[in-house]
Design an enzyme around this catalytic site. Structure first.
Site, PDB file in Angstrom:
ATOM      1  N   ASP A  12     -12.654   6.148   3.899  1.00  0.00           N
ATOM      2  CA  ASP A  12     -12.771   7.589   3.627  1.00  0.00           C
ATOM      3  C   ASP A  12     -13.032   7.975   2.158  1.00  0.00           C
ATOM      4  O   ASP A  12     -12.400   7.426   1.264  1.00  0.00           O
ATOM      5  CB  ASP A  12     -11.474   8.326   3.968  1.00  0.00           C
ATOM      6  CG  ASP A  12     -10.903   7.974   5.320  1.00  0.00           C
ATOM      7  OD1 ASP A  12     -11.530   7.219   6.060  1.00  0.00           O
ATOM      8  OD2 ASP A  12      -9.807   8.468   5.603  1.00  0.00           O
ATOM      9  N   GLU A  19      -7.452  13.408  12.076  1.00  0.00           N
ATOM     10  CA  GLU A  19      -7.353  12.860  10.724  1.00  0.00           C
ATOM     11  C   GLU A  19      -8.179  13.719   9.758  1.00  0.00           C
ATOM     12  O   GLU A  19      -9.078  14.456  10.176  1.00  0.00           O
ATOM     13  CB  GLU A  19      -7.897  11.415  10.691  1.00  0.00           C
ATOM     14  CG  GLU A  19      -7.161  10.473  11.621  1.00  0.00           C
ATOM     15  CD  GLU A  19      -7.648   9.026  11.547  1.00  0.00           C
ATOM     16  OE1 GLU A  19      -6.798   8.132  11.502  1.00  0.00           O
ATOM     17  OE2 GLU A  19      -8.869   8.793  11.542  1.00  0.00           O
TER      18      GLU A  19
HETATM   19  C1  FRU Z   1      -9.314   7.935   8.461  1.00  0.00           C
HETATM   20  C2  FRU Z   1      -8.004   7.256   8.119  1.00  0.00           C
HETATM   21  C3  FRU Z   1      -7.028   8.267   7.555  1.00  0.00           C
HETATM   22  C4  FRU Z   1      -6.121   7.408   6.739  1.00  0.00           C
HETATM   23  C5  FRU Z   1      -7.067   6.387   6.180  1.00  0.00           C
HETATM   24  C6  FRU Z   1      -6.475   5.023   6.016  1.00  0.00           C
HETATM   25  O1  FRU Z   1     -10.402   7.072   8.501  1.00  0.00           O
HETATM   26  O2  FRU Z   1      -7.484   6.604   9.257  1.00  0.00           O
HETATM   27  O3  FRU Z   1      -6.358   9.026   8.528  1.00  0.00           O
HETATM   28  O4  FRU Z   1      -5.476   8.124   5.724  1.00  0.00           O
HETATM   29  O5  FRU Z   1      -8.164   6.310   7.078  1.00  0.00           O
HETATM   30  O6  FRU Z   1      -7.328   4.174   5.344  1.00  0.00           O
END
Ligand code: FRU
Length: 502
Positions: free
Chosen positions: A26, A205
């Site tokens: 992300d 998310e």
């Molecule tokens: C989204 C996610 C978020 C989390 C991060 C962990 O892709 O699953 O919810 O904070 O990636 O790397």
């Protein structure tokens, strides 16, 4: 940073952000401050698969060329560093800046409840006194915990002057929660949204919340709530991003559409966890989004090199009203035009089946702007990154009014049985026309259709020699009103695009 890449590995994006080495997911903490766009990202600095999360860091002055900086946030006694946001604390509400201003990151710390295996996710702060170059963990971390919620993460924060407080939106299971705070340190629960709204195909998310004018009218605005939803092995789409349009009063979000309405940010397979930049200056005024150009379905096993993962192109978001209601529209940032090296133009061509006006043109760093008038063709479009064995088709199926990407023959695809696929998006013609704006890089294709009303972002992994280009019509002819094809420079040094013959 140690030079372990030459930025010319087989699938290395040439004008999309990717880490010099190791894993990226992300985008995090995007904020504009003192002339720099900051881009942090979920990063595993010791591997090319997901692992103990850090925040990697890069800055840019133009959203196109990026300078890699040292890791900004590393795991500490509170755990690993998951996704989150960053803001400029202009008025030193936090007290971190001795009356001045500075950057505060608000992110998820994750570990396990002591003596158990149960995952614990809590929200924390870090602040920087030197324009993001070094970061201090706040000694009062974590600042927000809810013991009864397991998936509780990805805080996005902004200042809401109507309530004179910071607002935080964060993902909580399969819904979002809103909190508010005077100082970023003390948070009070405001409300929850989404239990009955939108898609619940996966865990929610990376939410984002912001207001945008409708059709450019500053007197008529709506709030947009973006929510990414995690992979569900039962759906072919994998992880993807939905959005809601409605009202937000500083405390609660009200969906302006029926609760069963599902709006997709991107109909491609590879745009996830996208959120927008904070604190873009008022005179600029753009709402800028970037996403992770990948999909949890296969993210850990895509064809790659010393690095794995890249971002989408940065996009400008706006709201447009149309026959179906108010929709989010995305266009690539104008700064990308600086990468144009050579351009060719065609006007008023009738394309019959078997003709290819692009014969002889080759490229793997391309931008195409094409405006079609639907004639009697059943299908038309482009075959990109083409060779005898490979091609990626960006096409329009007239009978079903569907824009599609067919990557079944796009190149390496053996890392996941669902990668090689054809998928589409509903796209009604406007005044009998279809407009396609396409970006082709070494391992991706992005399509902005009809002014960005429909967007498709897909990874592809073709051989470097697959650089052929075809404009095609099938089952009848199509009229090409106009078309420009631009060859794009690499963002790395002055290297010329590979394999371009004119
Ligand atoms: C989204 C996610 C978020 C989390 C991060 C962990 O892709 O699953 O919810 O904070 O990636 O790397």
């Amino acid at each position: 940073m140690m030079r372990i890449t030459t930025y010319d590995e087989k699938y290395r994006p040439q004008f999309h952000f990717s880490p010099a080495a190791h894993w990226l997911n992300d985008p995090n903490g995007m904020v504009y401050y003192e002339g720099e766009y900051h881009l942090f990202y979920q990063h595993h600095p010791n591997g090319t698969t997901w692992g103990p999360m850090h925040w990697g860091h890069a800055v840019s002055r133009d959203l196109v060329h990026w300078e890699h900086l040292p890791i900004a946030l590393a795991p500490d006694h509170n755990g690993f560093i998951f996704s989150g946001s960053a803001v400029v604390d202009w008025n030193d509400t936090s007290g971190f800046f001795s009356g001045g201003s500075g950057l505060v990151a608000v992110f998820t710390h994750t570990d396990t409840y002591p003596g158990t295996e149960r995952s614990r996710q809590r929200q924390s702060l870090a602040y920087s006194l030197d324009k993001g170059r070094t970061w201090n963990m706040y000694e009062g971390n974590p600042v927000l915990a809810e013991e009864h919620i397991d998936d509780f993460r990805d805080p996005k924060v902004f200042w809401d002057e109507r309530i004179n407080r910071w607002v935080m939106v964060l993902a909580a299971g399969d819904r979002v929660r809103f909190y508010s705070s005077p100082d970023l340190k003390e948070w009070t629960f405001s409300s929850e949204f989404g239990a009955e709204d939108g898609s619940h195909d996966g865990v929610w998310e990376c939410p984002d919340l912001f207001e945008l004018p409708i059709d450019g009218d500053e007197g008529n605005k709506k709030w947009v709530l973006i929510v990414s939803i995690g992979d569900n092995p039962g759906t072919p789409e994998g992880s993807r991003t939905q959005y809601f349009v409605g009202e937000f009063d500083g405390m609660a979000f009200r969906n302006g559409n029926r609760s069963d309405t599902v709006l997709w940010l991107d109909y491609g397979r590879d745009n996830y966890a996208g959120v927008t930049w904070s604190d873009v200056s008022a005179e600029d005024g753009r709402r800028l989004l970037i996403g992770w150009m990948n999909n949890w379905k296969y993210a850990n096993s895509t064809a790659s090199g010393v690095w794995r993962g890249a971002m989408t192109l940065p996009r400008v978001l706006s709201l447009r009203s149309g026959p179906d209601g108010i929709r989010l529209v995305q266009i690539p940032v104008k700064e990308l035009q600086r990468l144009r090296l050579w351009s060719d133009r065609w006007d008023g061509l009738r394309i019959e089946p078997g003709q290819n006006p692009l014969q002889g043109l080759r490229g793997n760093q391309l931008e195409i702007e094409a405006d079609f008038e639907i004639g009697d063709a059943g299908q038309f479009g482009f075959k990109l990154r083409k060779s005898e064995r490979e091609q990626t088709v960006v096409g329009y199926d007239v009978r079903s009014s569907t824009l599609f990407i067919d990557r079944t023959k796009s190149g390496t695809a053996d890392f996941h049985h669902e990668f090689a696929c054809r998928h589409g998006a509903p796209l009604p013609p406007e005044n009998g026309r279809i407009k396609l704006h396409i970006f082709v890089d070494w391992s991706s294709v992005e399509v902005f259709a009809n002014g960005g009303k429909v967007v498709m972002t897909d990874q592809i992994f073709p051989e470097p020699a697959s650089t052929g280009l075809e404009l095609y019509a099938a089952e009848g002819a199509v009229k090409l009103v106009s078309m420009k094809v631009h060859t794009l420079k690499s963002i790395y040094s002055s290297r010329d695009p590979a394999a371009v013959a004119r």
